[in-house]
Design a protein around this motif. Structure first.
Motif, PDB file in Angstrom:
ATOM      1  N   GLY A 173       1.912   9.481  -4.130  1.00 30.20           N
ATOM      2  CA  GLY A 173       2.643  10.598  -3.556  1.00 30.20           C
ATOM      3  C   GLY A 173       4.122  10.333  -3.363  1.00 30.20           C
ATOM      4  N   ARG A 219       0.835  -1.199   0.000  1.00 28.44           N
ATOM      5  CA  ARG A 219       0.000   0.000   0.000  1.00 28.44           C
ATOM      6  C   ARG A 219       0.869   1.248   0.000  1.00 28.44           C
ATOM      7  N   LEU A 220       1.938   1.216   0.779  1.00 29.57           N
ATOM      8  CA  LEU A 220       2.846   2.359   0.856  1.00 29.57           C
ATOM      9  C   LEU A 220       3.509   2.636  -0.492  1.00 29.57           C
ATOM     10  N   ASP A 273       2.571   1.753  -3.425  1.00 27.69           N
ATOM     11  CA  ASP A 273       1.602   2.075  -4.472  1.00 27.69           C
ATOM     12  C   ASP A 273       1.096   3.510  -4.369  1.00 27.69           C
ATOM     13  N   ASP A 274       1.434   4.176  -3.276  1.00 23.93           N
ATOM     14  CA  ASP A 274       0.992   5.556  -3.064  1.00 23.93           C
ATOM     15  C   ASP A 274       1.573   6.456  -4.144  1.00 23.93           C
TER      16      ASP A 274
END
Length: 131
Positions: free
Chosen positions: A109, A103-104, A106-107
């Motif tokens: 940002g 999840r991190l 794939d961010d």
């Protein structure tokens, strides 16, 4: 006063105060309040209440210095970060750390430099574990 059982996680405002205490090493209510952004505009009594609660929960200890209470963290910041990430992994990512990391990364940002730094950290950890 009887200490309560230490709870696992801090509330948002408790974490805000702990971050300032971790930065200070130790401090009074006034020391912590002085480090908060001016727009927080918390009353002294509110700050004292938050630090008293942290003391009761076992996150800090207090000692008298004249008429002033000085608070000192009992838990190191990196230990709290580990505890928080383990809790997050367990409760939100089905106790699967790879899902948390996925999840991190794939961010949208994250910059390319961020991703390279994460890659270097993973590679260093793999080398240390195999060597």
């Amino acid at each position: 006063m009887r200490k309560k059982k230490t709870t696992n996680l801090l509330t948002e405002v408790e974490l805000e105060f702990m971050n300032e205490l971790w930065a200070l090493g130790q401090g009074s209510v006034r020391d912590v309040l002085d480090r908060l952004p001016p727009e927080r505009n918390l009353a002294y009594t509110s700050g004292a209440t938050i630090l008293r609660i942290l003391d009761e929960k076992g996150f800090v200890e207090s000692r008298k210095d004249g008429k002033t209470l000085i608070y000192k963290p009992l838990l190191e910041k990196d230990r709290y970060q580990s505890r928080s990430l383990q809790n997050l992994s367990r409760t939100l990512f089905d106790d699967t750390p790879a899902r948390l990391v996925a999840r991190l990364v794939d961010d949208v940002g994250l910059s390319e430099a961020d991703l390279e730094e994460i890659r270097a950290l993973v590679e260093r950890r793999l080398q240390n574990d195999s060597g």
